[in-house]
Design a protein around this motif. Structure first.
Motif, PDB file in Angstrom:
ATOM      1  N   TYR A 125       0.983  -1.538  -0.302  1.00 62.01           N
ATOM      2  CA  TYR A 125       0.239  -0.003   0.252  1.00 62.01           C
ATOM      3  C   TYR A 125       0.764   1.217   0.612  1.00 62.01           C
ATOM      4  O   TYR A 125       0.024   2.208  -0.912  1.00 62.01           O
ATOM      5  CB  TYR A 125      -1.324   0.012   1.496  1.00 62.01           C
ATOM      6  N   ILE A 131      -6.347   1.939  -5.694  1.00 66.55           N
ATOM      7  CA  ILE A 131      -6.574   1.255  -4.658  1.00 66.55           C
ATOM      8  C   ILE A 131      -7.288   0.231  -4.785  1.00 66.55           C
ATOM      9  O   ILE A 131      -6.787  -1.269  -5.081  1.00 66.55           O
ATOM     10  CB  ILE A 131      -6.385   1.593  -3.603  1.00 66.55           C
ATOM     11  N   ALA A 132      -8.556   0.388  -4.804  1.00 66.60           N
ATOM     12  CA  ALA A 132      -9.384  -0.446  -4.777  1.00 66.60           C
ATOM     13  C   ALA A 132      -9.368  -1.589  -6.382  1.00 66.60           C
ATOM     14  O   ALA A 132      -9.061  -3.123  -6.512  1.00 66.60           O
ATOM     15  CB  ALA A 132     -10.930  -0.528  -5.463  1.00 66.60           C
ATOM     16  N   GLU A 146      -6.272  -3.487  -5.700  1.00 69.39           N
ATOM     17  CA  GLU A 146      -6.590  -4.949  -5.085  1.00 69.39           C
ATOM     18  C   GLU A 146      -7.671  -6.165  -6.088  1.00 69.39           C
ATOM     19  O   GLU A 146      -7.015  -7.047  -5.369  1.00 69.39           O
ATOM     20  CB  GLU A 146      -7.205  -4.536  -3.625  1.00 69.39           C
ATOM     21  N   GLU A 147      -8.175  -6.052  -6.355  1.00 67.41           N
ATOM     22  CA  GLU A 147      -8.366  -6.428  -6.896  1.00 67.41           C
ATOM     23  C   GLU A 147      -8.464  -7.278  -8.390  1.00 67.41           C
ATOM     24  O   GLU A 147      -7.836  -8.167  -8.003  1.00 67.41           O
ATOM     25  CB  GLU A 147     -10.461  -5.058  -7.779  1.00 67.41           C
ATOM     26  N   THR A 192      -4.520  -7.641  -8.518  1.00 66.93           N
ATOM     27  CA  THR A 192      -3.195  -7.977  -8.122  1.00 66.93           C
ATOM     28  C   THR A 192      -4.050  -9.389  -6.792  1.00 66.93           C
ATOM     29  O   THR A 192      -2.617 -10.149  -7.180  1.00 66.93           O
ATOM     30  CB  THR A 192      -2.184  -7.309  -7.142  1.00 66.93           C
ATOM     31  N   GLU A 193      -5.023  -9.412  -6.445  1.00 66.06           N
ATOM     32  CA  GLU A 193      -5.545 -10.833  -5.815  1.00 66.06           C
ATOM     33  C   GLU A 193      -4.259 -10.952  -4.814  1.00 66.06           C
ATOM     34  O   GLU A 193      -3.927 -12.276  -4.102  1.00 66.06           O
ATOM     35  CB  GLU A 193      -5.725 -12.129  -6.642  1.00 66.06           C
ATOM     36  N   GLY A 236      -4.763  -9.355  -2.161  1.00 60.61           N
ATOM     37  CA  GLY A 236      -4.671  -9.293  -0.016  1.00 60.61           C
ATOM     38  C   GLY A 236      -4.068  -9.044   1.081  1.00 60.61           C
ATOM     39  O   GLY A 236      -3.437  -8.019   0.305  1.00 60.61           O
ATOM     40  N   GLU A 237      -4.324  -9.222   1.930  1.00 62.04           N
ATOM     41  CA  GLU A 237      -3.350  -8.941   3.183  1.00 62.04           C
ATOM     42  C   GLU A 237      -1.877  -8.813   2.147  1.00 62.04           C
ATOM     43  O   GLU A 237      -1.171  -8.171   3.236  1.00 62.04           O
ATOM     44  CB  GLU A 237      -3.372 -10.087   4.382  1.00 62.04           C
ATOM     45  N   TYR A 238      -1.022  -9.689   0.957  1.00 59.91           N
ATOM     46  CA  TYR A 238       0.173  -9.493   1.106  1.00 59.91           C
ATOM     47  C   TYR A 238       0.485  -8.186   0.966  1.00 59.91           C
ATOM     48  O   TYR A 238       1.725  -7.185   1.172  1.00 59.91           O
ATOM     49  CB  TYR A 238       0.709 -10.186  -0.049  1.00 59.91           C
ATOM     50  N   LEU A 239      -0.674  -6.940   0.414  1.00 57.12           N
ATOM     51  CA  LEU A 239      -0.284  -5.579   0.184  1.00 57.12           C
ATOM     52  C   LEU A 239      -0.158  -4.567   1.332  1.00 57.12           C
ATOM     53  O   LEU A 239       0.000  -3.954   1.553  1.00 57.12           O
ATOM     54  CB  LEU A 239      -1.768  -5.006  -0.357  1.00 57.12           C
ATOM     55  N   LEU A 290       2.307  -7.166  -9.270  1.00 58.01           N
ATOM     56  CA  LEU A 290       2.034  -5.340  -8.443  1.00 58.01           C
ATOM     57  C   LEU A 290       2.579  -4.313  -9.828  1.00 58.01           C
ATOM     58  O   LEU A 290       1.653  -3.427  -9.840  1.00 58.01           O
ATOM     59  CB  LEU A 290       2.614  -5.269  -7.234  1.00 58.01           C
TER      60      LEU A 290
END
Lengths: 258, 258
Positions: free
Chosen positions: B115, B136-137, B140-141, B143-144, B146-149, B164
């Protein structure tokens, strides 16, 4: 044309600052006291220098402390600009060859980084104001002019050194050595009044001396002579002219040799 | 009208080590066999001829695959198109905004989270602030991750970093999109997504140039093929024909390919 470009560079400073800021934040993330280290380092250095210099040169440590402290803090900023300037394009080589980001972002990144570090150090001055009988008055404000001039000049220094040392790889080492010598020949922990006669050339011809005094003297309650400002403003003009020449000559080829 | 035109472009990359005078003998470049079409010497400098007399014209709607053996000049060509490398001679004309994804990793700070890197890129590239949330949304969508971001980039695999970087480089749909290799690091599912994203962009991205060794990926995105070998353009036309010619070159040993 030049002015349009200069305006763009000015606009990019804010962006560079975000980058430098993220660099700084990330550096602290894995450290327990983070930014305080930066301040502690200088505190110890200043403490040590004051004790030694008072013993060797004379004077009471408590009296010498503000002079040496401000000298060290300013010098640290100057030497960070010069030393990091030489490696600016080298550490950003992968972005320079792999992206179309404007080149002044990297220069700004280095300048902003040294400014952020400087802000860590100046905290010590604020502490000294509170706990020690250090001068504080209207004259102090003049040091802001000196500071502004220091970082404005820092920008061309970083730019010129970044281009030249990307092309001539020996320059980084030469500069680093010269800066070590400069630390001793610049009146940081000794007073320039100790020099008389021909020896005064050491400070009169030392460009760093003028930057140092424009920041330090007002903070100690003394206005620098007017010609100091003239000297620094002349260096500013010459420096930016030099930056322009170096940029014109080397910019297109930078990605080829960085 | 978006277009790209190269006319008789030559790119020579200088190697200055040849000029170094050293006290200590290092393995020397002076014994490099020079005088071929690829490497020449002028006083003190070795010149690597990365591209020879390349003439190329791309119009709106073209999606070009750049293929060729290692060292054929694919990356050099992309860097010339992006305006990173200067042409030693010849003309480069380009109109339209350029998005370049040339480095293996666009991470600006590998200690910072996904992020944080996205936000920094958005600042450096000047994305409109009010759209940042959508961007950003979207990332997120796409790259999939998830929490790695929310984790530092240094823990990302090459494929994750590629996702990314690709998402960030394509988010604003430049007129001309240049991609080098690195999306090859993504897995099959990602490559499918990349293809769909490029399709989605077709109305907006007007010219796409991709260098890759993944035939499948190239077939799914591109229609035209540009075959490079030894810095020369051997063929520019239908992708199938280019791939067929490339297969023939591939059967020769590398040294003989020149």
């Amino acid at each position: 044309m030049i002015f349009a470009q200069a305006a763009k560079c000015l606009g990019n400073i804010g962006r560079s600052f975000s980058w430098a800021w993220l660099d700084t934040v990330c550096r602290y993330r894995r450290s327990k006291i983070g930014p305080i280290w930066e301040t502690i380092n200088i505190l110890f250095l200043v403490g040590g220098m004051t004790v030694v210099s008072s013993a060797v040169i004379g004077g009471r440590p408590a009296q010498n402390l503000p002079y040496i402290g401000l000298g060290m803090i300013t010098w640290t900023a100057i030497s960070a600009l010069v030393n990091d300037g030489t490696s600016t394009f080298l550490i950003n080589a992968s972005y320079i060859t792999g992206s179309t980001m404007p080149i002044d972002l990297y220069i700004g990144r280095t300048v902003c980084k040294s400014f952020i570090t400087f802000c860590h150090h100046i905290v010590l001055y604020v502490l000294a104001l509170i706990f020690l009988p250090v001068y504080f008055g209207w004259l102090s404000l003049f040091s802001l002019v000196g500071l502004a001039l220091l970082f404005i000049n820092g920008y061309w220094m970083v730019g010129v050194l970044a281009f030249l040392s990307a092309r001539f790889r020996d320059l980084e080492m030469i500069v680093r050595n010269l800066m070590q010598v400069a630390f001793f020949v610049t009146p940081i922990f000794w007073s320039h009044t100790l020099l008389v006669g021909a020896r005064r050339a050491i400070v009169d011809w030392n460009p760093f001396f003028y930057f140092l005094e424009l920041v330090r003297r007002p903070l100690l309650g003394e206005l620098p002579p007017f010609y100091f400002y003239i000297v620094v403003l002349s260096m500013t003009a010459l420096g930016y002219a030099l930056l322009y020449l170096v940029y014109r000559r080397l910019r297109p080829y930078l990605p080829l040799f960085v | 009208m978006t277009h790209v035109r190269l006319a008789h472009v030559e790119v020579k990359i200088p190697i200055y080590e040849g000029a170094a005078r050293r006290f200590i003998r290092l393995p020397s470049l002076s014994r490099a066999r020079v005088g071929s079409a690829d490497v020449t010497r002028s006083p003190g400098v070795l010149w690597v001829h990365a591209l020879h007399d390349l003439t190329l014209s791309l119009a709106e709607g073209e999606r070009v695959a750049v293929i060729g053996p290692n060292g054929a000049g694919k990356t050099t060509l992309l860097r010339v198109l992006a305006g990173i490398y200067p042409c030693s001679s010849g003309i480069r004309e380009l109109s339209g905004s350029v998005g370049a994804l040339l480095a293996a990793n666009m991470a600006l700070n590998s200690d910072a989270t996904g992020y944080e890197n996205i936000r920094l890129v958005s600042t450096l590239e000047g994305w409109p602030k009010d759209r940042l949330k959508d961007y950003i949304a979207d990332i997120e969508e796409f790259t999939e991750l998830g929490e790695y971001l929310g984790l530092p980039l240094r823990v990302y695999s090459a494929g994750m970093a590629a996702r990314l970087s690709f998402a960030m480089a394509t988010i604003r749909a430049p007129d001309i999109l240049l991609i080098d290799e690195n999306i090859g690091a993504g897995d099959a599912q990602f490559q499918e997504k990349a293809r769909r994203r490029v399709d989605q962009f077709l109305g907006r991205v007007k010219i796409i140039v991709i260098a890759s060794h993944s035939t499948e990926l190239l077939r799914s995105i591109c229609r035209k093929g540009l075959l490079l070998d030894g810095g020369k353009m051997e063929f520019f036309g239908a992708l199938d024909q280019a791939l067929a010619l490339y297969a023939r070159i591939g059967q020769r040993p590398v040294a003989a390919a020149r």
